[in-house]
Design a protein around this motif. Structure first.
Motif, PDB file in Angstrom:
ATOM      1  N   GLU A 194     -11.458  -1.617  -3.970  1.00 43.18           N
ATOM      2  CA  GLU A 194     -10.919  -0.316  -3.522  1.00 43.18           C
ATOM      3  C   GLU A 194     -12.116   0.494  -3.011  1.00 43.18           C
ATOM      4  OE1 GLU A 194      -9.309   1.970  -6.803  1.00 43.18           O
ATOM      5  OE2 GLU A 194     -11.274   2.248  -7.698  1.00 43.18           O
ATOM      6  N   MET A 238      -2.826  -8.623   2.231  1.00 40.69           N
ATOM      7  CA  MET A 238      -3.924  -9.392   2.791  1.00 40.69           C
ATOM      8  C   MET A 238      -5.041  -9.538   1.753  1.00 40.69           C
ATOM      9  SD  MET A 238      -3.914  -7.090   6.155  1.00 40.69           S
ATOM     10  CE  MET A 238      -4.954  -7.906   7.350  1.00 40.69           C
ATOM     11  N   GLU A 245      -8.537   6.413   1.728  1.00 43.12           N
ATOM     12  CA  GLU A 245      -8.384   7.028   0.412  1.00 43.12           C
ATOM     13  C   GLU A 245      -9.012   8.412   0.389  1.00 43.12           C
ATOM     14  OE1 GLU A 245      -7.771   3.811  -2.831  1.00 43.12           O
ATOM     15  OE2 GLU A 245      -9.896   3.865  -2.387  1.00 43.12           O
ATOM     16  N   GLU A 308       5.845  -0.536  -1.320  1.00 42.07           N
ATOM     17  CA  GLU A 308       4.790   0.493  -1.362  1.00 42.07           C
ATOM     18  C   GLU A 308       3.955   0.497  -0.084  1.00 42.07           C
ATOM     19  OE1 GLU A 308       1.971  -0.300  -4.473  1.00 42.07           O
ATOM     20  OE2 GLU A 308       0.527   1.147  -3.682  1.00 42.07           O
TER      21      GLU A 308
HETATM   22  N1  GAP Z   1      -7.721   3.300  -5.248  1.00 43.74           N
HETATM   23  C1  GAP Z   1      -6.406   3.049  -5.681  1.00 43.74           C
HETATM   24  C2  GAP Z   1      -5.862   1.813  -5.163  1.00 43.74           C
HETATM   25  O1  GAP Z   1      -6.566   0.994  -4.601  1.00 43.74           O
HETATM   26  P1  GAP Z   1      -3.624   0.466  -4.915  1.00 43.74           P
HETATM   27  O2  GAP Z   1      -2.205   0.896  -5.159  1.00 43.74           O
HETATM   28  O3  GAP Z   1      -4.091  -0.773  -5.568  1.00 43.74           O
HETATM   29  O4  GAP Z   1      -4.521   1.709  -5.334  1.00 43.74           O
HETATM   30  C3  GAP Z   1      -3.638   1.435  -2.513  1.00 43.74           C
HETATM   31  O5  GAP Z   1      -3.853   0.335  -3.355  1.00 43.74           O
HETATM   32  C4  GAP Z   1      -2.992   0.996  -1.210  1.00 43.74           C
HETATM   33  O6  GAP Z   1      -3.760  -0.040  -0.609  1.00 43.74           O
HETATM   34  C5  GAP Z   1      -1.593   0.390  -1.382  1.00 43.74           C
HETATM   35  O7  GAP Z   1      -0.611   1.395  -1.408  1.00 43.74           O
HETATM   36  C6  GAP Z   1      -1.475  -0.474  -0.148  1.00 43.74           C
HETATM   37  O8  GAP Z   1      -1.036   0.286   0.962  1.00 43.74           O
HETATM   38  C7  GAP Z   1      -2.900  -0.923   0.099  1.00 43.74           C
HETATM   39  N2  GAP Z   1      -3.089  -2.307  -0.396  1.00 43.74           N
HETATM   40  C8  GAP Z   1      -3.328  -2.699  -1.655  1.00 43.74           C
HETATM   41  N3  GAP Z   1      -3.466  -4.030  -1.713  1.00 43.74           N
HETATM   42  C9  GAP Z   1      -3.299  -4.494  -0.460  1.00 43.74           C
HETATM   43  C10 GAP Z   1      -3.322  -5.787   0.149  1.00 43.74           C
HETATM   44  N4  GAP Z   1      -3.569  -6.867  -0.566  1.00 43.74           N
HETATM   45  N5  GAP Z   1      -3.116  -5.895   1.488  1.00 43.74           N
HETATM   46  C11 GAP Z   1      -2.886  -4.783   2.228  1.00 43.74           C
HETATM   47  N6  GAP Z   1      -2.856  -3.541   1.722  1.00 43.74           N
HETATM   48  C12 GAP Z   1      -3.059  -3.391   0.401  1.00 43.74           C
END
Ligand code: GAP
Length: 486
Positions: A194, A238, A245, A308
């Protein structure tokens, strides 16, 4: 809804997703990574139009956050961070998903995805009940209970078709690599999962150098990496993706109000993309992440259902407190309004850029039947909001001669410092319009012989396909007005 209707809806949505994926490849939006080597699962490359669309979405988010909020500034932190960051943040110990393997196919599933996939095949009431049961078991980290649920409901593997499952286990999602040469002492470091931690560790740098007063925010966009086990859903999930953020630092005790404020503000941002409110919903988290005291997802109705796209999280003082403890450096703020030192609380908004690209594509993609009694006709059109469209204006001389290309080139030269234009003189005008519809260009200008006489051009609007004559001299300002972000 009857079973047949449910099945028909699932098939139609699945077709829509497949059609979008095919369209993205055919028109240069998104390609499978390393395709000539048969691709790399859950990794994608953006093509010439995809990269423009993604850049425009990033810019809209960036300006909405840092330009439209005087108390939010941006940073760009490195992907590599000190390994202790991930110990302090809890990712080394907690950033894992419950997984289960099918012993016959050796295929690994995220438990929640396996159960959700099964729930989708059930009637709504039964599906909701099983999801509720799953949420409770996840919240209690009851892995034996989750396995029991899978076995009781005879949920089978999509590959082997059997219910021969291993126990449910936790898998960490972080990628690791080494920093330093082999000769020196090499250290294991992680690719950030993140972007948020780059903000936390810079909290005091920004606060002091920018003389920021609480409440204030720090925004960042950038790549994040997760070793996702379930690699499906195109650019939805992905292994390498981009996040946008923002961490908003507040006085302890005020976090609930700010959490509500950011929920509402982020939903308004989504609605400003000309997407109707019934395509969105909030989903409150039952099982809170290790750092949160409240959290919700903003879900969008993708072709594969509500999923989400963004998270709004009240992260308490968890991150700053832990970084203070692990680094031994003070991370407190002195609040001159109340004469107190404290570690601020944080409300985070976190949206996936690639997921937003997919949302915008899903919303924009339309197969339109234009048949009349005399003629069978159809088009695929991407109805992007003009401010997000990869190409804003196509300039098309009717013929390749009689000085028309020169006039077209002059118009492009006037417009291209301000927005992205496209010039084309090949093929019939109808075919050229269709190609622009397929990449979502909102405005096409045709230069014809009348232009030479009265300095007017034909403008053709993508959405309505209507055409009208307007003064050549007014084209640039008209487009600039329509693509304004604010
Ligand atoms: N800092 C908090 C955080 O990372 P998260 O809900 O794990 O929270 C936030 O991720 C956003 O990142 C998600 O709502 C999604 O849009 C995007 N996201 C998370 N994992 C992803 C993935 N593997 N591929 C694409 N987008 C992803």
């Amino acid at each position: 809804m009857g079973l047949f209707a449910i099945f028909a809806t699932i098939m139609a949505n699945d077709n829509k997703l497949q059609n979008i994926i095919g369209h993205c490849k055919e028109y240069g939006f998104v390609f499978q990574s390393s395709e000539i080597y048969d691709g790399l699962s859950a990794v994608y490359d953006y093509g010439q139009y995809g990269v423009e669309l993604k850049k425009n979405i990033r810019e809209y988010w960036w300006k909405s956050m840092t330009q439209m909020h005087e108390n939010i500034v941006g940073i760009d932190a490195a992907i590599f961070m000190h390994p202790t960051v991930w110990k302090a943040s809890g990712h080394v110990d907690n950033f894992s998903d419950p997984m289960i393997d099918n012993k016959d196919s050796q295929k690994r599933y995220r438990v929640d995805h396996l159960i959700e996939g099964f729930a989708e095949t059930l009637a709504k009431e039964d599906g909701d009940a099983i999801l509720q049961q799953m949420d409770q078991l996840l919240a209690a980290s009851d892995f034996a209970g989750l396995k029991q649920l899978i076995e009781d409901r005879k949920i089978s593997c999509g590959v082997s078709g059997t219910c021969n499952w291993t126990d449910v286990r936790q898998f960490n999602l972080m990628f690791s690599t080494e920093i330093g040469s082999v000769a020196e002492e090499a250290n294991v470091i992680y690719l950030r999962p993140e972007t948020a931690q780059g903000i936390f560790v810079n909290f005091l740098n920004v606060q002091k150098s920018g003389r920021m007063k609480i409440p204030f925010g720090i925004a960042q966009t950038g790549k994040a990496f997760r070793n996702e086990i379930v690699a499906r859903g195109f650019i939805f999930r992905m292994r390498e993706f981009e996040q946008m953020e923002m961490q908003f630092f507040v006085r302890p005790g005020t976090q609930k109000e700010w959490y509500e404020y950011w929920k509402e503000t982020r939903m308004k941002w989504h609605l400003s993309l000309c997407i109707s409110p019934d395509k969105y919903r909030f989903h409150d988290h039952v099982k809170l992440a290790h750092y949160a005291d409240a959290a919700c997802d903003i879900e969008y109705d993708f072709p594969m259902g509500f999923k989400e796209v963004e998270g709004v999280h009240s992260r308490t003082d968890f991150d700053l407190k832990n970084h203070q403890q692990f680094s031994g450096k003070k991370l407190t703020y002195f609040d001159t309004d109340i004469n107190q030192h404290y570690i601020p609380y944080v409300v985070e908004t976190s949206i996936g850029l690639d997921r937003t690209v997919m949302m915008i594509l899903s919303e924009a993609y339309e197969e339109e039947n234009l048949s009349t009694e005399e003629k069978q006709d159809s088009r695929v059109v991407l109805r992007f909001p003009p401010m997000l469209a990869p190409i804003k204006l196509a300039v098309l001389p009717l013929t390749k001669k009689d000085g028309l290309p020169e006039i077209a080139r002059e118009l492009i030269d006037q417009c291209k410092p301000h927005f992205k234009c496209f010039y084309e003189e090949k093929d019939s005008i109808g075919k050229r319009y269709r190609r622009q519809d397929a990449i979502g260009t909102p405005f096409c200008i045709t230069i014809d012989h009348q232009t030479k006489e009265d300095q007017t051009v034909t403008i053709r609007y993508r959405d309505s396909m209507t055409q009208e004559r307007i003064p050549l001299a007014g084209v640039k300002d008209m487009v600039m007005d329509k693509i304004k972000m604010f």
